[in-house]
Each structure stands twice: as C-alpha cells, then as structure tokens.
Design an enzyme around this catalytic site. Sequence first.
Site, PDB file in Angstrom:
ATOM      1  CD  GLU A 310       6.935 -12.907   7.947  1.00  0.00           C
ATOM      2  OE1 GLU A 310       7.341 -12.003   7.175  1.00  0.00           O
ATOM      3  OE2 GLU A 310       7.663 -13.458   8.777  1.00  0.00           O
ATOM      4  N   PRO A 311       1.270 -12.273   5.383  1.00  0.00           N
ATOM      5  CG  PRO A 311      -0.950 -12.972   5.248  1.00  0.00           C
ATOM      6  CD  PRO A 311       0.377 -13.342   5.848  1.00  0.00           C
ATOM      7  N   GLY A 312       0.321  -8.951   4.522  1.00  0.00           N
ATOM      8  CA  GLY A 312      -0.187  -7.691   5.047  1.00  0.00           C
ATOM      9  C   GLY A 312      -1.218  -7.149   4.084  1.00  0.00           C
ATOM     10  NE  ARG A 313       0.935  -4.401  -1.190  1.00  0.00           N
ATOM     11  CZ  ARG A 313       1.631  -3.265  -1.206  1.00  0.00           C
ATOM     12  NH1 ARG A 313       1.059  -2.141  -1.518  1.00  0.00           N
ATOM     13  NH2 ARG A 313       2.929  -3.264  -0.933  1.00  0.00           N
ATOM     14  NE  ARG A 349       1.092   1.779  -1.124  1.00  0.00           N
ATOM     15  CZ  ARG A 349       0.907   1.438  -2.370  1.00  0.00           C
ATOM     16  NH1 ARG A 349      -0.114   1.934  -3.046  1.00  0.00           N
ATOM     17  NH2 ARG A 349       1.712   0.609  -2.961  1.00  0.00           N
ATOM     18  CE1 TYR A 353       7.396   2.834  -1.488  1.00  0.00           C
ATOM     19  CE2 TYR A 353       5.071   3.046  -0.938  1.00  0.00           C
ATOM     20  CZ  TYR A 353       6.375   2.772  -0.564  1.00  0.00           C
ATOM     21  OH  TYR A 353       6.637   2.419   0.735  1.00  0.00           O
ATOM     22  CB  CYS A 379       3.754  23.868   1.122  1.00  0.00           C
ATOM     23  SG  CYS A 379       2.462  24.779   1.952  1.00  0.00           S
ATOM     24  CD  GLU A 380       7.095  18.220   0.142  1.00  0.00           C
ATOM     25  OE1 GLU A 380       7.561  17.513  -0.778  1.00  0.00           O
ATOM     26  OE2 GLU A 380       7.385  18.078   1.328  1.00  0.00           O
TER      27      GLU A 380
END
Length: 450
Positions: A310-313, A349, A353, A379-380
Amino acid sequence: MEGTKDSEDRNSPFIAIRWPALLDSGLLFPINYLGVEMTEFTYHNGELCCEEVLLAEIAQHAGTPCFVYSKRALLNAYFALDKAFAKIDHLICYSIKSNANLAVLNLLASQGAGMDIVSQGELYRALKAGVPPERIVYSGVGKSGAEIRYCLESGILSFNVESIPELAAINRMAAALGKTAPISLRVNPDVESNTHEYTSTGKKESKFGIPYDEALQAYTKAAEFENLRLIGIDMHIGSQVTQIEPFVTAFAKIADLFIQLRNEGFELEFFDIGGGLGIRYSEETPPTAAEFAEAVLPILKPLDCKIILEPGRFISGNAGILLTRVIHLKQTGVKNFAVVDAGMNDLIRPSLYNAYHQVSLVTESDSPKVKVDIVGPICETGDWLAKDRLLPKLEEGALLCVHSAGAYSFTMSSNYNGRPRGAEVLVDGDSYRIVRKAETLEDLIRGEEI
Ligand code: LLP
C-alpha cells in the site's frame, strides 16, 4: 486542444507546449541540492523544468500557487516497486490519500495498480478514475454504515478490519444486502517505526489494528460471523519510514502469525504489508525499492501467498512540487521574510509535522545568498513553508519551487482564510495538462445559504 502561453483561459484543460530542443540539447542535469536528487525536476539554461516543460511557463498559464506532477516520476516509482517484487505474486494498491487526483489514479490503474482507500470519498474517486473494484482494499479505523454498504455494493477486494465491533458492523450490513464480505484483519505488530509520532501506527499504544497477542482469538471470533469470508492478514506500521529494520521485524512477526493461522485451518490468500516506505526530503537515506524487496522477500516468499503493498508517498512524494510566487519581501530587525502566495492551507506539512521541504528558485540566480524564512499570507505564526534557508537574494515576483510536494500536500489542503486552491498540473514529456482547475470564489461558497 493545443494551447499557447498567451492563452487567456488559465483553466483550459488541455494545453501542450513544445520544446524538443530541450531534450535534444543533452543539457538536462539532475538537481543535487543538499543531496536531494530529483531527476524529473532539472535546470536547463538556468530555468527549472519538470520533465521537458519550463515551470515558469506552467506558472504563467496555470497561475500560482499550483501543484505540478511528473508522469514519468510517478511511473518510475511505481515500476521500481513493481519490478522489485516481480519474483512473487503481488498487487500494488496505491494509497489514494497521498495524492488523489483522478489523472494520477487513472495513470497508475492503467499500469495495473490497485488502490488502498480509507473512505467512501476515496472509493468514489477510484471508481471514477477507472480502477477495477476487485483491486481495491479498504483500510481505516472507523468505517461508517454508508461506507460499508457502498464498498459491499461495489465489490471491493477486501475490508481491512481493525476491531471486533467493526467485524460485527460489516457482517450486519453484508447480511442485510445478502452478501458475503471479504475480510482481512489488520494486526498491530507492536513495532517502533522511528517516524514522526503522528504517523507512527505500529505500536500497541496506537489506535490502529488488533493487538498482536489477541489476533488468533480475533480470527476465531471472525470465523463465527456468517456473512464474512476471512481471506487475508494486514498491517501498516507508519509512514515515512526510512529504515529497513522496522519493516523486517514487523513482517517477520506477522509472517509467524500467518503460518500459525494457516496451521489452524484459516485459508488466507494474501498478506497486506501496508505502506510507509519513506522518501528523501533532505538528507534521509531511505532504502530503494530493490533494497527494500531484497530485505523482505526472504520473509514473504515462503508464505506462498499474494503480497499486497500500500505505498503512497513512495510513488507520489517526489513526483510533485508546489509552485509559488513571492508577494513581498519583509525585513524585521531579526529576520528576512519572503511572503509567498502559498500558505499552510496549500501545504500544511511544515506547520503540522515541522516537515522539511527543499525550496529552490525557478530561475537560477547569482545573487549573494541570504538567510530567509518562506512564509505564507495566512494569519498564523505557524504559517510557514521553510525556515532559515540560504537562498540567493529574492525579489518580488520571483517564482519558487517547493519540492517533494506530490504526497500529502494537495490532499491535505483546505480553504482556510478564504483561499481558493490552485490548479493541479500533470506534465508528460514536453506537454502538460491542467488536471484540476484552480478554484474560483464561487467554489468557496458552493452549497451555502444565507
Ligand atoms: N496504508 C495505510 C493503512 C495507511 O494508513 C497509510 C498512510 C498508507 C498505507 C500509505 O502510507 P505511505 O506509503 O504514503 O507512507 N499526512 C502524513 C502521512 C500520513 C500517512 C497516513 N497513512 C504526512 O504528510 O507525512
């Protein structure tokens, strides 16, 4: 339709530009920046390209921010894994959550890929993209009644089940529909994957899977449900795993269990080893597909069953970039800021993270290097894309490329701060297509009422 760079319609779906001289020139060099090598994103005469298309050309046509994906990079990663596992019966179920664009799904499905889904929305996408349902596995810790029904009616390959209450819910729905649900149990091997705490899923403290010690009992219980058919075993230890050892340890534990279950009479057809194989964002040294396969095949081959991956990245991560333009340059007493037109709503990301994404100028520059924070307009204070980067002195309007943004980038984007999302573009050789239009202001209020 063949478009030109003068086209007024930024969202016209089919555009092709031709620049054959680029390839013929032999002047395509891989970027090797901080050790990151991305061969489908290369400079030609000081201009960054995706395959044989100028990124500046795409930015002008599609607008910024926008995501650009390389067909060649997607296929290269897919084929590398497919080839590495060629010696055993296997199915690559690409994890849709990493990059769900229909064109990307269609491309991979056309090469024989299946899909790993986690919601009815992802099933809908997969089916729309032409993925055969019998190549779809359904993961996830909380499947609703409507989602279970949709999957049963569609005839997917397997439900990866995470608890006894979930088994009961699937059995109820299957009975109501007069069907038998294909089931594999996701077992938590209790293995540390040494990745970010938010994306580590294989320790017993996490919400995922059935505890290893209770797995045999869970299979016995599952066999009592009349409308379930137990066909596999499943696991997933986490994402962006850059060492081989956690995979080896976890696969060996689940392989032991697999043998034990077969000895108990369970006729398991597949072992779904999950995803998680990491990529290089900066200085990581993840295993290649071949190294990964070499380490794990001795564990998997003797099981003599189908292996689902099940690879994604691994497939989409380094096949995409985010293009953004500098709006303003701002200096405070202590910092240089480049305020760009992409924010944490486009690429969350870094904020979420503390993730590193390489940033480079689309047009190379000899200006002296200056330390700069690349920040968005939101605005953060947490709205940043890169901190303390040494880049040639930037100018307003400069185009920047944020690398490794093919996975968990557009799929995690939002409209926060009332920001329409930019286009998604797929490059194929010397041509490109807008495969998702940039959102409009009307898109922002669709479905709302006063
Ligand atoms: N299978 C299951 C059951 C998963 O939960 C995941 C990812 C995958 C496969 C695919 O993992 P991959 O091969 O892409 O590592 N948003 C985070 C990543 C979250 C991953 C969630 N599950 C990030 O941006 O790093």
